[in-house]
Enzyme design. Structure first.
Site, PDB file in Angstrom:
ATOM      1  N   THR A  38       6.927   6.977  13.891  1.00 49.79           N
ATOM      2  CA  THR A  38       7.066   6.143  15.077  1.00 49.79           C
ATOM      3  C   THR A  38       5.708   5.913  15.736  1.00 49.79           C
ATOM      4  O   THR A  38       5.428   4.820  16.221  1.00 49.79           O
ATOM      5  CB  THR A  38       8.075   6.791  16.051  1.00 49.79           C
ATOM      6  OG1 THR A  38       9.381   6.706  15.459  1.00 49.79           O
ATOM      7  CG2 THR A  38       8.100   6.075  17.389  1.00 49.79           C
ATOM      8  N   GLY A  60       7.398   4.535   8.168  1.00 54.32           N
ATOM      9  CA  GLY A  60       6.528   5.672   8.464  1.00 54.32           C
ATOM     10  C   GLY A  60       6.845   6.235   9.835  1.00 54.32           C
ATOM     11  O   GLY A  60       7.958   6.063  10.341  1.00 54.32           O
ATOM     12  N   LYS A  74       0.838  -1.207   0.000  1.00 57.15           N
ATOM     13  CA  LYS A  74       0.000   0.000   0.000  1.00 57.15           C
ATOM     14  C   LYS A  74       0.866   1.246   0.000  1.00 57.15           C
ATOM     15  O   LYS A  74       1.539   1.543   0.980  1.00 57.15           O
ATOM     16  CB  LYS A  74      -0.919   0.045   1.222  1.00 57.15           C
ATOM     17  CG  LYS A  74      -1.913   1.199   1.124  1.00 57.15           C
ATOM     18  CD  LYS A  74      -2.574   1.548   2.436  1.00 57.15           C
ATOM     19  CE  LYS A  74      -1.820   2.580   3.237  1.00 57.15           C
ATOM     20  NZ  LYS A  74      -1.748   3.921   2.630  1.00 57.15           N
ATOM     21  N   GLY A 115       4.035   3.246  13.849  1.00 54.67           N
ATOM     22  CA  GLY A 115       4.795   2.014  14.065  1.00 54.67           C
ATOM     23  C   GLY A 115       4.417   1.347  15.378  1.00 54.67           C
ATOM     24  O   GLY A 115       4.259   0.128  15.456  1.00 54.67           O
ATOM     25  N   CYS A 145      13.511  10.431   6.913  1.00 49.90           N
ATOM     26  CA  CYS A 145      13.511   9.964   8.295  1.00 49.90           C
ATOM     27  C   CYS A 145      14.909  10.027   8.900  1.00 49.90           C
ATOM     28  O   CYS A 145      15.063  10.169  10.100  1.00 49.90           O
ATOM     29  CB  CYS A 145      12.948   8.555   8.375  1.00 49.90           C
ATOM     30  SG  CYS A 145      13.591   7.494   7.095  1.00 49.90           S
TER      31      CYS A 145
END
Lengths: 495, 318
Positions: free
Chosen positions: A254, A252, A200, A257, A308
């Site tokens: 944190t 992505g 995705k 996550g 990131c």
């Protein structure tokens, strides 16, 4: 003149103001064919979503709609996962590694052939400068497929005294900062190790992943081996929670996550998480300062700071602070902010309105917390989402702009005196993705790179990536590695 | 508080060859079972204790029922010890692990005795102790070798020198196997500290004697205080605090209890803890119960880049 005491060379002002300015040099967008509407790529075909819903994806540089894209709901996710399962059981896991390899090589080659088209679409959809998408994102993405293709029939050499077995169906969720590259980072090692995939892409940048779906179709990859479904957070959640998934690979924030880690607790699902960061970039007084300043600029303004591993916390040794600060201020004046498709552009568009608001929120917080802000005086385009390169000085270690990931072109600058002090400050963060060190002294480099609690450490360079080089974080920056030999481990059971 | 009668050790009397002499009637000195934090042997700060009982109904000891505060103290000790231990030369860590094995070998009889008090047959107890010693030797040897197995020099396309090496993840909380109270304990501690981590361990609840005595072995083995901290008590009580703790990097769990596995992972997500579940490992089987992959599980891979100067002209013709 001869009697005048000359200052040391590296304190001279850099001369960027040549009096010349750049004429516009836009890349043509005619090479990019973008359909008005994209369906979901499931089981080798583009199919209409059972949600019957579509969402628009825009060009963040001018807010024009580029296309509309299907929104996958739970039923669509289920269909994709089942297609991936069938492909895994019936075909992919049984296919000899050398045959899998040839499919992956084929994808790599087709990406290379259509590289310019991918680059233009990447810049249109995501806002990044064409120079970056053309010279970095797209070639590196193709190289990832090329690198992992070769592993497919060599896995017995990767794990001494163990046999690597595929996990099954991998659910992969990727961010909007490197849309195509992240897709490659995820798909290539999964396929090489014999897994099938449901991917995705992010909702603001779905187009290059869908173009990749076209290539996968043209490459005759068996139906269902790679499925690409578009949607926002709800689609991602449905994917994470689907019982037919054996592995989650997520890149992505944190926060998300942690939600994923919670969501899959108590299931058999494995995960690799590549999360946020707040990298320290450290300049010692003995560093080649001009190179260091270039590295700092690249570290924080590469891809508008939507990285990131961006070097968002600069630590400068006190003795060279004034010089470095002046050089940085001079240098950001020269950065060209504007049309992502212009080949001269250094900083393109912020990916979305929402992200621009987040960045402005943090800039405001920085000022409110007493830090001193400095921005480039450049003009910004009237339309689209743009942000000037921004520096903060007088930043407290506890300041939110020094602790939280901003994901934009905002650099905090602090000073230090001793190595021990800067090690302490650099590691004083819940994150641990990357770090940078600038010094001419080899033994100091190794002391520093060893002491940094971070997964990637750049010494006298920054923001370098390669398919052979593992990437991933310590602490709250996630776990598991992507890239290189170590990236294989994320997709196998060892028996 | 009722004084527990501890079973008198039968081992020494029968084996020391003194039977012919009339043994003096002597009151045996009983051992106080303590916990091990930061190289010290305190009792639990909570003052609580419990009395495990073996199959024959004999009371084993007044064992510390450790508390949340003990966990926090132990994590603090482990964190303080981490910098020093992880910076030790790999060779030195290997020597210290070897020393632990030596100390365990020297106190074999005591461990056999304790395992027998905890219902093992003499043969099985001896086997478990032997395996535990050998396991320590096994991991002592790995201390300066696993890095070479799991590292890589990466052939990047740009002009950079690039390499990846394993580094310890940090502070690891371990809920030791509850049945194999010595072998299980050793099997989970050894790979964690061999890899330069420090740890906080909860030993077996029902069979706690060996883990306390093992702490004494550690304490006489040149292992710096705080590298291994050992608590006794209820895993079900302490594990949630371990999983919650924001300064713990990883958690090891070895039981099949799925609810606990889920809880550890859920709570652990607060700081993205690494959860290592070893619920299917037969610690008695060398092929399954020991490998450098156990070390690797509590490692992070660090990749370092440095430019290579590339000023043309002087190409070597050799």
């Amino acid at each position: 003149m001869a009697t005048r005491t000359k200052a040391k060379n590296n304190t001279l002002k850099l001369k960027f103001d040549s009096g010349w300015s750049y004429a516009p040099a836009p890349e043509s967008r005619s090479i990019a064919s973008i359909k008005e509407r994209y369906e979901l790529f499931i089981n080798g075909a583009f199919v209409k979503p059972s949600s019957k819903k579509y969402f628009k994806t825009i060009n963040p540089a001018n807010e024009e709609v580029l296309s509309e894209v299907a929104e996958a709901n739970a039923a669509d996710v289920d269909k994709a996962v089942k297609a991936a399962r069938t492909a895994y059981d019936k075909m992919w896991k049984k296919m000899p590694g050398k045959e899998r390899a040839k499919y992956i090589y084929r994808i790599a080659r087709m990406m290379q052939e259509r590289a310019r088209e991918f680059a233009v679409i990447e810049s249109l959809d995501g806002g990044k400068p064409i120079r970056e998408s053309r010279d970095f994102d797209v070639p590196t993405a193709a190289n990832h497929f090329f690198y992992y293709a070769g592993w497919a029939d060599k896995l017995e050499y990767a794990f001494p005294n163990r046999q690597a077995q595929p996990l099954g169906v991998a659910g992969q969720i990727i961010p909007w900062n490197f849309p195509l590259l992240m897709a490659a980072w995820k798909i290539a090692p999964a396929l090489a190790t014999g897994n099938t995939v449901v991917l995705k892409p992010a909702e603001t940048t779905p187009l290059t992943a869908l173009k990749l779906a076209e290539i996968i179709q043209e490459a005759d990859l068996p139906p269902g081996v790679v499925n690409i479904i578009t949607g926002a957070g709800a689609t991602g959640a449905a994917l994470v929670n689907h019982p037919g998934i054996d592995k989650i690979a997520f890149t992505g924030s944190t926060d998300v996550g942690k939600i994923i880690q919670r969501a899959i607790a108590g299931t058999h699902k494995k995960a690799t998480l590549e999360l946020g960061g707040k990298a320290a970039n450290i300049i010692f007084e003995d560093a080649p300062l001009d190179q260091a300043v270039e590295g700092v600029i690249n570290g924080i303004f590469f891809n508008q700071g939507h990285v990131c591993c961006a070097g968002s916390r600069l630590y400068v040794q006190e003795s060279v602070y004034k010089t470095v600060l002046r050089k940085l201020k001079d240098r950001i004046e020269t950065l060209i902010v504007g049309n992502p498709l212009d080949k001269n552009t250094d900083i393109g568009a912020i990916n979305s309105k929402q992200q621009l608001e987040t960045i402005y929120k943090y800039i405001k917080i920085g000022v409110q917390e007493g830090a001193e802000m400095h921005q480039s005086s450049c003009a910004l385009p009237g339309k689209g989402f743009f942000c000037r390169p921004t520096l903060f000085t007088n930043v407290a270690q506890s300041s939110r702009i020094a602790q939280e990931e901003i994901f934009g072109p905002v650099l905090t600058i602090q000073t230090f005196r001793t190595e021990d002090e800067v090690i302490e400050k650099a590691n004083n963060t819940p994150y641990g993705l990357s770090a940078g060190v600038w010094t001419d002294k080899g033994s100091k480099i190794f002391n520093m790179t060893t002491k940094m609690r971070a997964g990637v450490v750049w010494a006298n360079t920054f923001n370098k990536f390669d398919p052979t080089s593992p990437f991933g974080g310590y602490k709250e920056s996630g776990y598991g590695r992507e890239g290189g030999l170590h990236g294989l481990g994320a997709y196998v059971n060892l028996v | 508080m009722a004084k527990t009668t501890i079973k008198k050790s039968s081992l020494h009397i029968s084996e020391n060859g003194l039977e012919n002499h009339k043994p003096e009637k002597r009151l045996e000195v009983l051992k106080t079972y303590k916990i091990y934090i930061g190289g010290q042997f305190p009792r639990t700060e909570s003052g609580r204790y419990y009395v495990p009982v073996n199959a024959k109904g004999e009371k084993l000891a007044n064992v510390c029922l450790s508390s949340r505060k003990d966990v926090r103290d132990a994590v603090e000790s482990a964190r303080n010890a981490f910098g020093g231990w992880s910076a030790r030369a790999a060779f030195n860590r290997g020597q210290i692990l070897y020393r632990i094995a030596e100390m365990l070998e020297g106190r074999k009889a005591q461990f056999v005795d304790e395992l027998m008090q905890q219902d093992a047959s003499r043969a099985k107890a001896g086997h478990e102790v032997n395996l535990s010693i050998d396991r320590l030797i096994y991991y002592a040897g790995w201390c300066d070798k696993y890095q070479q197995i799991f590292s890589a020099v990466n052939p990047v396309a740009s002009s950079h020198f690039n390499f990846s090496v394993p580094e310890p993840t940090g502070v690891v909380c371990i809920i030791a196997p509850q049945n194999d109270s010595l072998l299980g304990l050793v099997s989970v501690i050894a790979p964690v500290i061999a890899g330069g981590n420090t740890c906080v361990v909860v030993g077996s609840y029902a069979k706690p004697l060996c883990c306390v005595t093992f702490a004494e072995v550690l304490n006489s083995s040149d292992l710096p205080g705080g590298v291994v901290n050992i608590l006794t008590g209820k895993a079900s009580e302490l594990a949630p605090w371990m999983a919650d703790h924001m300064d713990v990097n990883a958690i090891v769990y070895c039981e099949k209890d799925e609810a606990t596995q889920k809880m550890l992972k859920e709570k652990g997500s607060a700081n993205v803890k690494r959860a290592l579940i070893y619920d299917k490992v037969n610690w008695y089987d060398d092929a399954a119960g020991q490998s450098p992959y156990f070390i690797n599980d509590a490692q992070e891979i660090k990749t370092t880049w440095h430019p290579i100067e590339n000023i043309g002209g002087a190409g070597s013709k050799y």
